[in-house]
Scaffold this motif. Structure first.
Motif, short mmCIF file in Angstrom:
data_model
loop_
_atom_site.label_atom_id
_atom_site.label_comp_id
_atom_site.label_asym_id
_atom_site.label_seq_id
_atom_site.Cartn_x
_atom_site.Cartn_y
_atom_site.Cartn_z
N GLY A 1 0.79 -1.23 0.00
CA GLY A 1 0.00 0.00 0.00
C GLY A 1 0.82 1.27 0.00
N LYS A 2 2.14 1.16 -0.16
CA LYS A 2 3.00 2.34 -0.10
C LYS A 2 2.71 3.32 -1.24
CE LYS A 2 6.95 0.17 -0.38
NZ LYS A 2 6.47 -1.19 -0.66
N SER A 3 2.76 2.83 -2.47
CA SER A 3 2.54 3.70 -3.61
C SER A 3 1.11 4.22 -3.65
CB SER A 3 2.88 2.97 -4.92
OG SER A 3 4.27 2.71 -4.99
N THR A 4 0.16 3.41 -3.23
CA THR A 4 -1.24 3.86 -3.17
C THR A 4 -1.38 5.01 -2.18
OG1 THR A 4 -2.05 1.65 -3.75
CG2 THR A 4 -3.62 3.15 -2.72
N SER A 5 -0.71 4.90 -1.03
CA SER A 5 -0.76 5.98 -0.03
C SER A 5 -0.23 7.28 -0.60
CB SER A 5 0.05 5.59 1.21
OG SER A 5 -0.48 4.45 1.84
N ILE A 6 0.90 7.21 -1.30
CA ILE A 6 1.48 8.41 -1.89
C ILE A 6 0.57 8.97 -2.98
CG2 ILE A 6 3.36 9.20 -3.39
CD1 ILE A 6 5.31 7.80 -1.63
N SER A 7 0.00 8.09 -3.80
CA SER A 7 -0.89 8.55 -4.87
C SER A 7 -2.11 9.27 -4.31
CB SER A 7 -1.33 7.36 -5.73
OG SER A 7 -0.23 6.81 -6.43
N LEU A 8 -2.61 8.81 -3.17
CA LEU A 8 -3.74 9.50 -2.52
C LEU A 8 -3.32 10.88 -2.03
CD1 LEU A 8 -5.38 6.65 -0.38
CD2 LEU A 8 -6.37 7.77 -2.38
N LEU A 9 -2.14 10.96 -1.39
CA LEU A 9 -1.68 12.25 -0.87
C LEU A 9 -1.37 13.23 -1.99
CD1 LEU A 9 0.63 10.99 2.03
CD2 LEU A 9 -1.55 12.21 2.26
N LEU A 10 -1.00 12.71 -3.17
CA LEU A 10 -0.71 13.58 -4.31
C LEU A 10 -1.97 13.96 -5.09
CD1 LEU A 10 2.51 11.88 -5.76
CD2 LEU A 10 2.37 13.99 -4.46
N GLY A 11 -3.08 13.32 -4.75
CA GLY A 11 -4.31 13.60 -5.48
C GLY A 11 -4.37 12.92 -6.84
N GLU B 1 -5.39 14.72 2.81
CA GLU B 1 -5.21 16.17 2.88
C GLU B 1 -3.74 16.52 2.65
OE1 GLU B 1 -6.46 17.50 6.70
OE2 GLU B 1 -8.53 16.87 6.46
N LEU B 2 -3.55 17.65 1.97
CA LEU B 2 -2.23 18.27 1.82
C LEU B 2 -2.33 19.68 2.37
CD1 LEU B 2 -0.67 17.57 -1.72
CD2 LEU B 2 0.30 16.99 0.49
N PHE B 3 -1.58 19.98 3.41
CA PHE B 3 -1.62 21.31 4.03
C PHE B 3 -3.06 21.71 4.38
CE2 PHE B 3 1.99 21.15 1.09
CZ PHE B 3 3.03 21.33 1.98
N GLY B 4 -3.86 20.71 4.82
CA GLY B 4 -5.24 20.96 5.20
C GLY B 4 -6.20 21.12 4.04
N LEU B 5 -5.71 20.93 2.81
CA LEU B 5 -6.53 21.13 1.62
C LEU B 5 -6.69 19.83 0.84
CD1 LEU B 5 -4.73 24.37 0.32
CD2 LEU B 5 -6.90 24.27 1.57
N ASP B 6 -7.62 19.83 -0.09
CA ASP B 6 -7.76 18.73 -1.05
C ASP B 6 -6.44 18.62 -1.83
OD1 ASP B 6 -8.21 17.34 -3.53
OD2 ASP B 6 -10.36 17.62 -3.24
N PRO B 7 -5.85 17.42 -1.92
CA PRO B 7 -4.56 17.29 -2.61
C PRO B 7 -4.57 17.73 -4.07
CG PRO B 7 -5.01 15.33 -1.30
CD PRO B 7 -6.27 16.15 -1.29
#
Length: 302
Positions: free
Chosen positions: A44-54, A64-70
């Motif tokens: 799930g590593k790459s999936t986690s990063i893909s979610l954080l990158l939007g 969330e990125l900086f409290g915002l939609d990624p």
């Protein structure tokens, strides 16, 4: 979102058909820390990063990125990304690629400073497509951090690099963290996480198996490794109280135990001629192996 938290997954779920890639993952990245994401392929590593990158959306929970939609441009301007693969124009020279990428940012790091930090000063006049895989990774790192990101995602950044290049990249990561940049690192090189990370998150089967410092992770494995030269019979030692296992390997007796002091005293008493005694705490690699083994066993039991 806490002021020190720059990225977050909250109860994130991601499915691909019948496969659950992430199963309720909670993850927070703090300002100025290097967080290592570890786990076997498919954890799930790459999936986690893909979610954080939007790049993808969670099926449940949130990212969330900086409290915002990624996917918000205000958030994306504040990050740098180095994924496992990059499609860059092969005919452009490295210096041209770097200047082009710097032009996208309002306050980029200086050209010479970026080249020096990434160790690409000797590559600037060469076409990107003519570089080796390890050299291309160094260029990708330069492009990822040239905009002075507050958060840098590095997905297996040192694959294909020789030891010298890897050590230089480690030094550059430490510099960025010292400047206050948060770094999320996924890596298969456990010594990389051990050398760099303030915090380690181990993923397995789409869930968080462990979270904490490298020392915290080591403590999940209570065993200590003892290695020595001795004529004692390994099978007999294996039957001692407090000995988890004992075997002979390359002329050495290797013992695993949760009570090293007790076992070492008995060893010295049983064999006065014993030599080359080494006692080691479990390393990150052993802790990681044990955690993933436990998870596999739980899955089978279920």
């Amino acid at each position: 979102m806490n002021d020190t938290t720059v990225a977050r997954l909250a109860a994130a779920v991601k499915r691909y058909g019948s496969l659950t890639a992430l199963d309720g993952v909670d993850l927070a990245v703090k300002r100025g820390e290097l967080l290592a994401l570890l786990g076997p392929n498919g954890a799930g590593k790459s999936t986690s990063i893909s979610l954080l990158l939007g790049l993808i959306r969670p099926d449940a929970g949130r990212a969330e990125l900086f409290g915002l939609d990624p996917q918000r441009i205000e958030a994306r301007r504040r990050i740098g990304v180095m994924l496992q693969s990059a499609n860059l124009p092969p005919t452009l020279r490295v210096g041209e690629l770097l200047r082009l990428t710097m032009s996208y940012y309002p306050e980029p790091r200086g050209f010479d400073e970026t080249a020096a930090l990434a160790g690409i000063g000797d590559l600037l006049l060469r076409p990107y497509g003519k570089l080796s895989g390890g050299q291309q990774r160094r260029v990708q790192f330069a492009l990822a951090m040239c905009g002075r990101p507050e958060l840098l995602f590095l997905d297996e950044p040192t694959v294909g690099m020789d030891i010298d290049a890897r050590q230089k990249l480690w030094a550059a990561m430490r510099t960025l963290v010292a400047e206050g940049c948060a770094v999320v690192l996924t890596t298969h090189y456990l010594e990389e996480a051990e050398a760099l990370a303030q915090r380690v998150v181990v993923l397995g089967q789409g869930r968080v198996l462990s979270e904490g410092s490298v020392d915290d992770l080591r403590k999940r494995v209570a065993l200590t490794r003892i290695r020595c030269v001795s004529d004692l019979d390994a099978d007999a030692v294996a039957r001692w109280p407090d000995v988890a296992s004992a075997a002979r390997e390359n002329g050495h007796l290797r013992i695993a135990t949760a009570r090293a002091e007790t076992v070492v005293r008995r060893l010295l008493d049983a064999d006065p001629a014993l030599s080359e005694l080494e006692v080691q705490r479990a390393g990150l690699a052993e802790a990681f192996t044990e955690l993933t083994r436990e998870t596999a066993a739980e899955q089978e039991a279920a």
